[in-house]
Design a protein around this motif. Structure first.
Motif, PDB file in Angstrom:
ATOM      1  N   ARG A 129       1.294  -1.132   0.572  1.00  0.00           N
ATOM      2  CA  ARG A 129      -0.350  -0.100  -0.211  1.00  0.00           C
ATOM      3  C   ARG A 129       0.304   1.593   0.174  1.00  0.00           C
ATOM      4  O   ARG A 129       0.832   2.424  -0.615  1.00  0.00           O
ATOM      5  CB  ARG A 129      -0.941  -0.200   1.421  1.00  0.00           C
ATOM      6  CG  ARG A 129      -2.296   1.328   1.423  1.00  0.00           C
ATOM      7  CD  ARG A 129      -3.148   1.004   2.502  1.00  0.00           C
ATOM      8  NE  ARG A 129      -3.629  -0.367   2.543  1.00  0.00           N
ATOM      9  CZ  ARG A 129      -4.210  -1.281   3.846  1.00  0.00           C
ATOM     10  NH1 ARG A 129      -2.477  -1.221   3.934  1.00  0.00           N
ATOM     11  NH2 ARG A 129      -4.614  -2.452   3.348  1.00  0.00           N
ATOM     12  N   THR A 163      -1.766   1.911  -9.695  1.00  0.00           N
ATOM     13  CA  THR A 163      -2.616   1.620  -8.516  1.00  0.00           C
ATOM     14  C   THR A 163      -2.882   0.696  -7.593  1.00  0.00           C
ATOM     15  O   THR A 163      -2.926  -0.211  -8.851  1.00  0.00           O
ATOM     16  CB  THR A 163      -4.547   2.310  -8.359  1.00  0.00           C
ATOM     17  OG1 THR A 163      -4.798   1.788  -9.764  1.00  0.00           O
ATOM     18  CG2 THR A 163      -4.133   4.254  -9.151  1.00  0.00           C
ATOM     19  N   THR A 165      -6.236  -1.855  -6.116  1.00  0.00           N
ATOM     20  CA  THR A 165      -7.243  -2.071  -5.252  1.00  0.00           C
ATOM     21  C   THR A 165      -6.984  -2.774  -3.931  1.00  0.00           C
ATOM     22  O   THR A 165      -6.115  -2.747  -3.208  1.00  0.00           O
ATOM     23  CB  THR A 165      -8.069  -3.205  -5.152  1.00  0.00           C
ATOM     24  OG1 THR A 165      -7.162  -4.131  -5.458  1.00  0.00           O
ATOM     25  CG2 THR A 165      -8.452  -2.994  -7.056  1.00  0.00           C
ATOM     26  N   PRO A 166      -7.927  -2.592  -2.750  1.00  0.00           N
ATOM     27  CA  PRO A 166      -7.610  -3.124  -1.318  1.00  0.00           C
ATOM     28  C   PRO A 166      -7.157  -4.129  -1.184  1.00  0.00           C
ATOM     29  O   PRO A 166      -6.105  -5.039  -0.685  1.00  0.00           O
ATOM     30  CB  PRO A 166      -9.032  -3.079  -1.288  1.00  0.00           C
ATOM     31  CG  PRO A 166      -9.239  -1.771  -1.355  1.00  0.00           C
ATOM     32  CD  PRO A 166      -9.110  -1.596  -2.363  1.00  0.00           C
ATOM     33  N   GLU A 218     -13.467  -9.618  -1.947  1.00  0.00           N
ATOM     34  CA  GLU A 218     -12.728  -9.161  -3.375  1.00  0.00           C
ATOM     35  C   GLU A 218     -11.695 -10.042  -3.541  1.00  0.00           C
ATOM     36  O   GLU A 218     -11.813 -11.076  -5.287  1.00  0.00           O
ATOM     37  CB  GLU A 218     -11.633  -8.001  -3.517  1.00  0.00           C
ATOM     38  CG  GLU A 218     -11.132  -7.041  -4.601  1.00  0.00           C
ATOM     39  CD  GLU A 218     -10.047  -6.567  -4.377  1.00  0.00           C
ATOM     40  OE1 GLU A 218      -8.785  -6.152  -5.418  1.00  0.00           O
ATOM     41  OE2 GLU A 218      -9.961  -5.672  -3.660  1.00  0.00           O
TER      42      GLU A 218
END
Length: 231
Positions: A129, A163, A165-166, A218
């Motif tokens: 992250r 980017t 995603t979580p 997800e």
């Protein structure tokens, strides 16, 4: 005389390009630096450690294997006292907090001229992250097994705009696309850990519960992970 280097460090070495100038940050016993030179992989090596005793051990080992004159040694907190004339930085065997603090203290590292090879021991999702938020792109990630432990080896290049995603912070696309035979086992371990966390937080609910549940949903919905779960 055989160098006692394990699979984890060998996997880090496999990411080094022929002729790279390498900075081995947190070099400990120096085996990684020594291997890169004795095998003719690196052109030059900087080895640093925050503690004097491990650094002295690295110097002694380099002398034993005949490469002490080809390694520059520095007592340094991260990159603070390290010259900047390298191409590739390796950090292996540290937790995410330590790695993040090293990178945060060296904003000059955010440049296409540098490449990172990272073997993080804990809270890897936090490191991924951070990397994404700081402009680093995870260009390659694979897995190595040493004993009963599975270790991701991450390569990052500076390329702002990417980017994650979580869920991608737990299982990034580069890892899912790696083709590693260890990926199904690693994926199961990650999902099992997330399920335990979600179950524990479900009693109290709240934003943390919702965040972890969303990550789990997800990941469970990704086609490659659905395939792993059938195995």
């Amino acid at each position: 005389m055989k160098l006692p280097i394990g699979e984890r460090l060998l996997a880090c070495c496999s990411y080094v390009n022929q002729g790279d100038r390498v900075a081995d940050i947190g070099c400990d016993h120096g085996y990684l630096s020594i291997h890169l030179l004795t095998q003719g992989i690196a052109r030059s090596v900087i080895a640093s450690d925050i503690n004097e005793q491990p650094l002295l051990s690295a110097v002694r080992n380099a002398e034993k294997f005949g490469v002490a004159d080809r390694i520059r040694f520095f007592l340094s907190d991260g990159l603070r006292n390290v010259p900047r004339d390298f191409d590739t930085m390796i950090c292996a065997g540290m937790g995410a907090d330590t790695m993040i603090s090293i990178l945060e203290a060296a904003p000059w590292l955010r440049s296409p001229q540098y490449r990172l090879i990272l073997q993080c021991q804990s809270r890897r999702q936090e490191l991924r992250r951070y990397l994404c938020g700081a402009g680093w792109r995870i260009s390659r990630e694979t897995l190595v097994k040493e004993g009963r432990f599975l270790y991701p080896i991450t390569e990052a290049v500076y390329a702002p705009g990417e980017t994650l995603t979580p869920g991608g912070c737990y299982l990034p696309p580069a890892l899912l696309e790696s083709g590693s035979p260890l990926l199904p086992e690693f994926t199961r371990r990650v999902l099992d850990g997330l399920r335990l966390t979600v179950e524990g937080l479900s009693r109290s609910g709240g934003s943390r519960y919702e965040a972890y549940r969303a990550v789990l949903e997800e990941l469970e919905g990704l086609p490659p992970i659905r395939e792993f779960q059938k195995e």
